[in-house]
Motif scaffolding. Structure first.
Motif, PDB file in Angstrom:
ATOM      1  N   ASN A 154      -9.360 -56.651  -2.681  1.00 48.45           N
ATOM      2  CA  ASN A 154      -8.366 -56.140  -1.730  1.00 48.45           C
ATOM      3  C   ASN A 154      -8.964 -55.942  -0.343  1.00 48.45           C
ATOM      4  OD1 ASN A 154      -6.287 -56.069  -3.609  1.00 48.45           O
ATOM      5  ND2 ASN A 154      -6.699 -53.952  -4.209  1.00 48.45           N
ATOM      6  N   LEU A 155     -10.181 -55.435  -0.301  1.00 50.01           N
ATOM      7  CA  LEU A 155     -10.846 -55.222   0.990  1.00 50.01           C
ATOM      8  C   LEU A 155     -10.962 -56.543   1.744  1.00 50.01           C
ATOM      9  CD1 LEU A 155     -12.471 -53.410   2.962  1.00 50.01           C
ATOM     10  CD2 LEU A 155     -14.509 -53.990   1.628  1.00 50.01           C
ATOM     11  N   CYS A 156     -11.395 -57.579   1.059  1.00 49.50           N
ATOM     12  CA  CYS A 156     -11.588 -58.870   1.721  1.00 49.50           C
ATOM     13  C   CYS A 156     -10.260 -59.516   2.108  1.00 49.50           C
ATOM     14  CB  CYS A 156     -12.381 -59.805   0.807  1.00 49.50           C
ATOM     15  SG  CYS A 156     -14.076 -59.249   0.490  1.00 49.50           S
ATOM     16  N   GLN A 157      -9.245 -59.374   1.257  1.00 45.06           N
ATOM     17  CA  GLN A 157      -7.976 -60.062   1.513  1.00 45.06           C
ATOM     18  C   GLN A 157      -7.040 -59.277   2.410  1.00 45.06           C
ATOM     19  OE1 GLN A 157      -5.963 -61.412  -2.015  1.00 45.06           O
ATOM     20  NE2 GLN A 157      -4.226 -62.240  -0.877  1.00 45.06           N
ATOM     21  N   TRP A 158      -7.028 -57.930   2.244  1.00 44.66           N
ATOM     22  CA  TRP A 158      -6.031 -57.103   2.923  1.00 44.66           C
ATOM     23  C   TRP A 158      -6.631 -56.059   3.864  1.00 44.66           C
ATOM     24  CZ3 TRP A 158      -1.429 -59.175   2.360  1.00 44.66           C
ATOM     25  CH2 TRP A 158      -1.148 -59.896   1.205  1.00 44.66           C
ATOM     26  N   GLY A 159      -7.958 -55.986   3.936  1.00 46.19           N
ATOM     27  CA  GLY A 159      -8.606 -55.078   4.876  1.00 46.19           C
ATOM     28  C   GLY A 159      -8.780 -53.662   4.394  1.00 46.19           C
ATOM     29  N   TYR A 160      -8.430 -53.374   3.125  1.00 49.01           N
ATOM     30  CA  TYR A 160      -8.507 -52.016   2.592  1.00 49.01           C
ATOM     31  C   TYR A 160      -8.561 -52.117   1.072  1.00 49.01           C
ATOM     32  CZ  TYR A 160      -7.342 -46.977   2.275  1.00 49.01           C
ATOM     33  OH  TYR A 160      -7.358 -45.622   2.043  1.00 49.01           O
ATOM     34  N   PRO A 161      -9.444 -51.346   0.425  1.00 51.26           N
ATOM     35  CA  PRO A 161      -9.599 -51.490  -1.024  1.00 51.26           C
ATOM     36  C   PRO A 161      -8.407 -51.000  -1.840  1.00 51.26           C
ATOM     37  CG  PRO A 161     -11.508 -50.386  -0.036  1.00 51.26           C
ATOM     38  CD  PRO A 161     -10.428 -50.417   1.002  1.00 51.26           C
ATOM     39  N   TYR A 162      -7.667 -50.020  -1.314  1.00 49.54           N
ATOM     40  CA  TYR A 162      -6.726 -49.269  -2.152  1.00 49.54           C
ATOM     41  C   TYR A 162      -5.285 -49.652  -1.843  1.00 49.54           C
ATOM     42  CZ  TYR A 162     -11.163 -46.921  -2.499  1.00 49.54           C
ATOM     43  OH  TYR A 162     -12.502 -46.677  -2.665  1.00 49.54           O
ATOM     44  N   VAL A 163      -4.943 -50.879  -2.194  1.00 52.47           N
ATOM     45  CA  VAL A 163      -3.584 -51.388  -2.023  1.00 52.47           C
ATOM     46  C   VAL A 163      -3.125 -52.024  -3.333  1.00 52.47           C
ATOM     47  CG1 VAL A 163      -3.827 -51.783   0.460  1.00 52.47           C
ATOM     48  CG2 VAL A 163      -4.456 -53.603  -1.125  1.00 52.47           C
ATOM     49  N   PHE A 164      -1.822 -52.194  -3.454  1.00 53.95           N
ATOM     50  CA  PHE A 164      -1.210 -52.814  -4.626  1.00 53.95           C
ATOM     51  C   PHE A 164      -1.619 -52.084  -5.907  1.00 53.95           C
ATOM     52  CE2 PHE A 164      -1.460 -56.236  -1.390  1.00 53.95           C
ATOM     53  CZ  PHE A 164      -0.105 -56.270  -1.104  1.00 53.95           C
ATOM     54  N   GLU A 165      -2.318 -52.719  -6.802  1.00 52.12           N
ATOM     55  CA  GLU A 165      -2.607 -52.092  -8.088  1.00 52.12           C
ATOM     56  C   GLU A 165      -3.560 -50.907  -7.978  1.00 52.12           C
ATOM     57  OE1 GLU A 165      -5.739 -55.384  -7.745  1.00 52.12           O
ATOM     58  OE2 GLU A 165      -3.722 -54.950  -7.009  1.00 52.12           O
ATOM     59  N   THR A 166      -4.286 -50.797  -6.883  1.00 50.54           N
ATOM     60  CA  THR A 166      -5.203 -49.665  -6.716  1.00 50.54           C
ATOM     61  C   THR A 166      -4.662 -48.614  -5.739  1.00 50.54           C
ATOM     62  OG1 THR A 166      -6.448 -50.807  -4.962  1.00 50.54           O
ATOM     63  CG2 THR A 166      -7.208 -51.119  -7.225  1.00 50.54           C
ATOM     64  N   PHE A 167      -3.416 -48.790  -5.286  1.00 48.38           N
ATOM     65  CA  PHE A 167      -2.814 -47.831  -4.347  1.00 48.38           C
ATOM     66  C   PHE A 167      -2.446 -46.535  -5.055  1.00 48.38           C
ATOM     67  CE2 PHE A 167       1.218 -46.091  -2.622  1.00 48.38           C
ATOM     68  CZ  PHE A 167       0.776 -45.714  -1.370  1.00 48.38           C
ATOM     69  N   ARG A 168      -2.662 -45.433  -4.359  1.00 43.89           N
ATOM     70  CA  ARG A 168      -2.159 -44.142  -4.813  1.00 43.89           C
ATOM     71  C   ARG A 168      -1.730 -43.350  -3.586  1.00 43.89           C
ATOM     72  NH1 ARG A 168      -5.091 -39.430  -8.564  1.00 43.89           N
ATOM     73  NH2 ARG A 168      -3.218 -38.136  -8.763  1.00 43.89           N
ATOM     74  N   PHE A 169      -0.451 -43.071  -3.481  1.00 45.43           N
ATOM     75  CA  PHE A 169       0.070 -42.303  -2.346  1.00 45.43           C
ATOM     76  C   PHE A 169      -0.583 -40.925  -2.344  1.00 45.43           C
ATOM     77  CE2 PHE A 169       2.871 -39.379  -0.241  1.00 45.43           C
ATOM     78  CZ  PHE A 169       3.460 -40.090   0.790  1.00 45.43           C
ATOM     79  N   HIS A 170      -1.194 -40.554  -1.214  1.00 46.02           N
ATOM     80  CA  HIS A 170      -1.792 -39.227  -1.103  1.00 46.02           C
ATOM     81  C   HIS A 170      -1.881 -38.818   0.361  1.00 46.02           C
ATOM     82  CE1 HIS A 170      -5.255 -41.953  -0.562  1.00 46.02           C
ATOM     83  NE2 HIS A 170      -5.785 -40.983   0.165  1.00 46.02           N
ATOM     84  N   MET A 171      -1.814 -37.514   0.584  1.00 45.76           N
ATOM     85  CA  MET A 171      -1.903 -36.934   1.916  1.00 45.76           C
ATOM     86  C   MET A 171      -3.085 -35.973   1.919  1.00 45.76           C
ATOM     87  SD  MET A 171       2.185 -36.445   2.695  1.00 45.76           S
ATOM     88  CE  MET A 171       2.020 -36.808   4.445  1.00 45.76           C
ATOM     89  N   THR A 172      -4.175 -36.418   2.536  1.00 41.04           N
ATOM     90  CA  THR A 172      -5.467 -35.743   2.411  1.00 41.04           C
ATOM     91  C   THR A 172      -5.472 -34.390   3.127  1.00 41.04           C
ATOM     92  OG1 THR A 172      -6.533 -37.901   2.301  1.00 41.04           O
ATOM     93  CG2 THR A 172      -7.936 -35.998   2.804  1.00 41.04           C
ATOM     94  N   LEU A 173      -6.066 -33.408   2.448  1.00 37.95           N
ATOM     95  CA  LEU A 173      -6.156 -32.044   2.992  1.00 37.95           C
ATOM     96  C   LEU A 173      -7.590 -31.564   3.170  1.00 37.95           C
ATOM     97  CD1 LEU A 173      -3.360 -30.303   0.874  1.00 37.95           C
ATOM     98  CD2 LEU A 173      -3.202 -31.102   3.243  1.00 37.95           C
ATOM     99  N   SER A 174      -8.568 -32.281   2.630  1.00 44.29           N
ATOM    100  CA  SER A 174      -9.952 -31.810   2.739  1.00 44.29           C
ATOM    101  C   SER A 174     -10.907 -32.972   2.576  1.00 44.29           C
ATOM    102  CB  SER A 174     -10.254 -30.754   1.657  1.00 44.29           C
ATOM    103  OG  SER A 174     -10.491 -31.379   0.399  1.00 44.29           O
TER     104      SER A 174
END
Length: 235
Positions: A154-174
């Motif tokens: 994903n990093l090589c193809q889309w520029g970020y490791p955590y997309v599609f099957e590795t995506f997890r919606f989150h809103m970071t607090l710390s």
């Protein structure tokens, strides 16, 4: 200069205000603000634990920070965001809960939401043409040796490791907290966010953030409300 496509609540929404106070910065404005003690955590402890999240502002990543492709402009990106947003329906998260992911605390949906994942997938695909390819230095900063095969792909193809099957919606607090620090940090976050998390959260806009120079805080550049035209069709 880098851009990012995030979800963040409107500036006047209670969740946004509470998160800005906790992180010590409102991404809709340039100024930082002094953090306050929360529960058993002193103000200094809150500032320490929120330091890494503060630069990015309260958000959920949809399209991770990227440099513009040579044939695109900020104006073309904003126009495409308008078109996408107007034809995309709002997705409602019934409830966000506090969770710890790889050591850091974040707000995540209480249960699976396929519609939210499809929405995130569409953002990644539709806006990839605006992303300049990662440089070797940018890839190295992602510590590729620590990534799983799908994440590296994903990093090589889309520029970020955590997309599609590795995506997890989150809103970071710390930032990452040790096992010794985590219980007190969790109690403080729970006490601060408990009431506002009783309400559903509509994912009702895409927000374009900008980092004007390396290491600068990410700021809101434009806000694009969803659902102003009939729903877009996807395969």
């Amino acid at each position: 200069m880098r851009y990012a496509i995030y979800f963040t609540p409107r500036q006047d929404e209670p969740l946004a205000r509470i998160a800005a106070n906790w992180l010590g910065r409102d991404p809709f404005g340039a100024a930082t603000r002094p953090v306050e003690a929360v529960g058993e955590l002193s103000a200094a402890e809150v500032a320490f634990h929120t330091a890494s999240a503060r630069r990015y502002g309260f958000h959920a990543t949809l399209k991770a920070p990227f440099r513009l492709a040579p044939n695109e402009t900020e104006a073309s990106l904003r126009a495409a965001l308008d078109d996408f947003a107007e034809a995309t329906p709002v997705v409602t998260i019934p409830r966000l809960v506090v969770s710890q992911i790889d050591g850091f605390f974040a707000l995540v949906p209480e249960g699976p939401l396929p519609a939210l994942n499809r929405f995130a997938d569409d953002v990644v695909r539709d806006f990839d043409r605006f992303r300049a390819p990662l440089s070797e230095a940018e890839i190295e900063r992602r510590s590729p040796d620590s990534l799983k095969p799908a994440e590296f792909r994903n990093l090589c193809q889309w520029g970020y490791p955590y997309v599609f099957e590795t995506f997890r919606f989150h809103m970071t607090l710390s930032g990452r907290a040790s096992p010794q620090e985590s219980p007190r940090l969790r109690l403080a976050i729970d006490s601060l966010f408990a009431q506002v998390l009783q309400k559903p959260v509509p994912v009702d806009a895409l927000t374009l953030f900008v980092e004007t120079e390396p290491g600068a805080p990410f700021m809101v550049l434009s806000h694009h409300a969803l659902g102003r035209r009939p729903a877009r069709k996807t395969a």
